[in-house]
Design an enzyme around this catalytic site. Structure first.
Site, PDB file in Angstrom:
ATOM      1  N   HIS A 181      -5.229  -5.328  -7.970  1.00 47.38           N
ATOM      2  CA  HIS A 181      -6.068  -4.253  -7.429  1.00 47.38           C
ATOM      3  C   HIS A 181      -7.487  -4.789  -7.281  1.00 47.38           C
ATOM      4  CE1 HIS A 181      -7.144  -0.175  -6.446  1.00 47.38           C
ATOM      5  NE2 HIS A 181      -8.177  -0.286  -7.255  1.00 47.38           N
ATOM      6  N   ASN A 228       0.905  -5.890 -10.203  1.00 46.66           N
ATOM      7  CA  ASN A 228       0.114  -5.523  -9.029  1.00 46.66           C
ATOM      8  C   ASN A 228      -1.251  -6.191  -9.147  1.00 46.66           C
ATOM      9  OD1 ASN A 228      -0.628  -4.070  -6.648  1.00 46.66           O
ATOM     10  ND2 ASN A 228      -1.724  -2.590  -7.923  1.00 46.66           N
ATOM     11  N   MET A 269       0.827  -1.211   0.000  1.00 54.83           N
ATOM     12  CA  MET A 269       0.000   0.000   0.000  1.00 54.83           C
ATOM     13  C   MET A 269       0.863   1.263   0.000  1.00 54.83           C
ATOM     14  SD  MET A 269      -2.770  -1.594  -0.251  1.00 54.83           S
ATOM     15  CE  MET A 269      -4.153  -0.521   0.037  1.00 54.83           C
ATOM     16  N   ARG A 270       1.689   1.374  -1.026  1.00 49.98           N
ATOM     17  CA  ARG A 270       2.524   2.570  -1.181  1.00 49.98           C
ATOM     18  C   ARG A 270       2.373   3.091  -2.593  1.00 49.98           C
ATOM     19  NH1 ARG A 270       5.166   5.245   2.543  1.00 49.98           N
ATOM     20  NH2 ARG A 270       6.769   5.762   1.014  1.00 49.98           N
ATOM     21  N   ILE A 271       2.371   4.392  -2.703  1.00 54.14           N
ATOM     22  CA  ILE A 271       2.453   4.993  -4.034  1.00 54.14           C
ATOM     23  C   ILE A 271       3.937   5.020  -4.384  1.00 54.14           C
ATOM     24  CG2 ILE A 271       2.137   7.121  -5.341  1.00 54.14           C
ATOM     25  CD1 ILE A 271      -0.383   7.601  -3.600  1.00 54.14           C
ATOM     26  N   GLN A 323     -10.906 -15.029  -5.293  1.00 54.60           N
ATOM     27  CA  GLN A 323     -10.587 -14.960  -6.730  1.00 54.60           C
ATOM     28  C   GLN A 323      -9.166 -14.431  -6.945  1.00 54.60           C
ATOM     29  OE1 GLN A 323     -12.743 -16.197  -8.997  1.00 54.60           O
ATOM     30  NE2 GLN A 323     -13.907 -16.745  -7.175  1.00 54.60           N
ATOM     31  N   THR A 376       2.673   0.739 -14.126  1.00 57.99           N
ATOM     32  CA  THR A 376       3.270   1.869 -14.835  1.00 57.99           C
ATOM     33  C   THR A 376       3.152   3.075 -13.884  1.00 57.99           C
ATOM     34  OG1 THR A 376       1.161   2.447 -15.844  1.00 57.99           O
ATOM     35  CG2 THR A 376       2.571   0.953 -17.109  1.00 57.99           C
TER      36      THR A 376
HETATM   37  C1  GAR Z   1      -5.927  -7.280  -1.694  1.00 60.21           C
HETATM   38  O1  GAR Z   1      -7.330  -7.238  -1.781  1.00 60.21           O
HETATM   39  C2  GAR Z   1      -5.312  -6.486  -2.824  1.00 60.21           C
HETATM   40  O2  GAR Z   1      -6.056  -6.564  -4.018  1.00 60.21           O
HETATM   41  C3  GAR Z   1      -5.350  -5.097  -2.266  1.00 60.21           C
HETATM   42  O3  GAR Z   1      -4.996  -5.249  -0.920  1.00 60.21           O
HETATM   43  C4  GAR Z   1      -5.430  -6.533  -0.466  1.00 60.21           C
HETATM   44  C5  GAR Z   1      -4.257  -7.222   0.184  1.00 60.21           C
HETATM   45  O4  GAR Z   1      -4.664  -8.387   0.808  1.00 60.21           O
HETATM   46  N1  GAR Z   1      -4.454  -4.216  -2.943  1.00 60.21           N
HETATM   47  C6  GAR Z   1      -4.684  -2.924  -3.130  1.00 60.21           C
HETATM   48  O5  GAR Z   1      -5.670  -2.355  -2.712  1.00 60.21           O
HETATM   49  C7  GAR Z   1      -3.616  -2.196  -3.917  1.00 60.21           C
HETATM   50  N2  GAR Z   1      -4.101  -0.957  -4.427  1.00 60.21           N
HETATM   51  P1  GAR Z   1      -3.584  -9.447   1.273  1.00 60.21           P
HETATM   52  O6  GAR Z   1      -2.538  -8.682   2.089  1.00 60.21           O
HETATM   53  O7  GAR Z   1      -4.374 -10.386   2.151  1.00 60.21           O
HETATM   54  O8  GAR Z   1      -2.996 -10.115   0.075  1.00 60.21           O
END
Ligand code: GAR
Length: 225
Positions: A114, A112, A95-97, A178, A146
């Protein structure tokens, strides 16, 4: 296959690491023929680090709070990743830009996931936004990274129906199931040279993928290799 011949994977996390767990499991049972060489978290003490340790995978913390700037953190992170010589870098709830320099350094081998059907809902609170909009379907998308936030070309997406009683948490849990299927599958395609980023577009088996990526179906798992 001997470990040294397998492609090298680095996974970046910030939290729970359930997607990481899917990679750990599939690397361990050979479904994903890759060597998970390290897990790096920007947050200390998160569950994903425990998962890595439990699996015997080197678990590294680079705490972003110890750096004066985003640039300084990204430089330290990039140097650490480079030293690991990965073939693929997986952002799994990282969760970093990221800075443009970081993305440019790894672009083409940086994926990534999302939790939305991109290009819908980049950023945060994706599930609540899908519910508030009255969407009939929601899902997750694996995409190349990107410099544009959550804006790189989609590779593979999974869709699920939004039920009237779904809360954001309920939807998130269903979508995570999923995610654990589509993310290692997309990594498999990449590591077997089937998936590439070329001229800003994603290509699978030489064909340019649709703007929304490929739609996941269980049959794709059977045709993995
Ligand atoms: C996941 O749902 C992933 O898609 C999301 O964080 C969650 C991490 O879960 N990623 C984002 O929101 C990135 N923008 P996890 O730590 O249990 O894999």
């Amino acid at each position: 296959m001997p470990e040294q011949d397998k492609p090298r994977l680095v996974v970046l996390i910030s939290g729970s690491g359930s997607n990481l767990q899917a990679f750990i499991d599939q690397c361990a049972d050979g479904t994903l023929p890759a060597d998970l060489v390290a897990v790096i978290s920007n947050r200390p003490g998160v569950k994903g680090l425990e998962r890595a340790e439990h699996a015997g995978v080197p678990a590294i913390t680079i705490d972003h709070k110890e750096f004066d700037s985003r640039e300084a953190f990204d430089i330290a992170l990039a140097e650490r990743i480079d030293a690991l010589q990965p073939d693929l870098v997986i952002l799994a709830g990282f969760m970093r830009i990221l800075t443009q320099d970081f993305v440019s350094r790894f672009m083409g081998k940086l994926l990534n996931i999302h939790p939305s059907l991109l290009p819908k809902y980049p950023g945060l609170n994706t599930h609540q936004r899908a519910i508030d909009a009255g969407d009939a379907v929601a899902g997750a998308t694996v995409h190349f990274v990107t410099p544009e936030l959550d804006g790189g070309p989609p590779v593979l997406r999974a869709e699920i129906p939004v039920e009237p009683e779904d809360t954001a948490d309920a939807l998130a849990a269903k979508i995570l199931v999923q995610e654990h299927k589509i993310y290692p599958l997309a990594a498999h395609w990449f590591l077997s040279q089937r998936l590439k980023l070329q001229d800003g577009s994603a290509y699978l088996d030489g064909d340019r993928l649709a703007e929304s990526g490929k739609l996941f179906a269980d049959t794709l798992l059977e045709q993995r290799s």
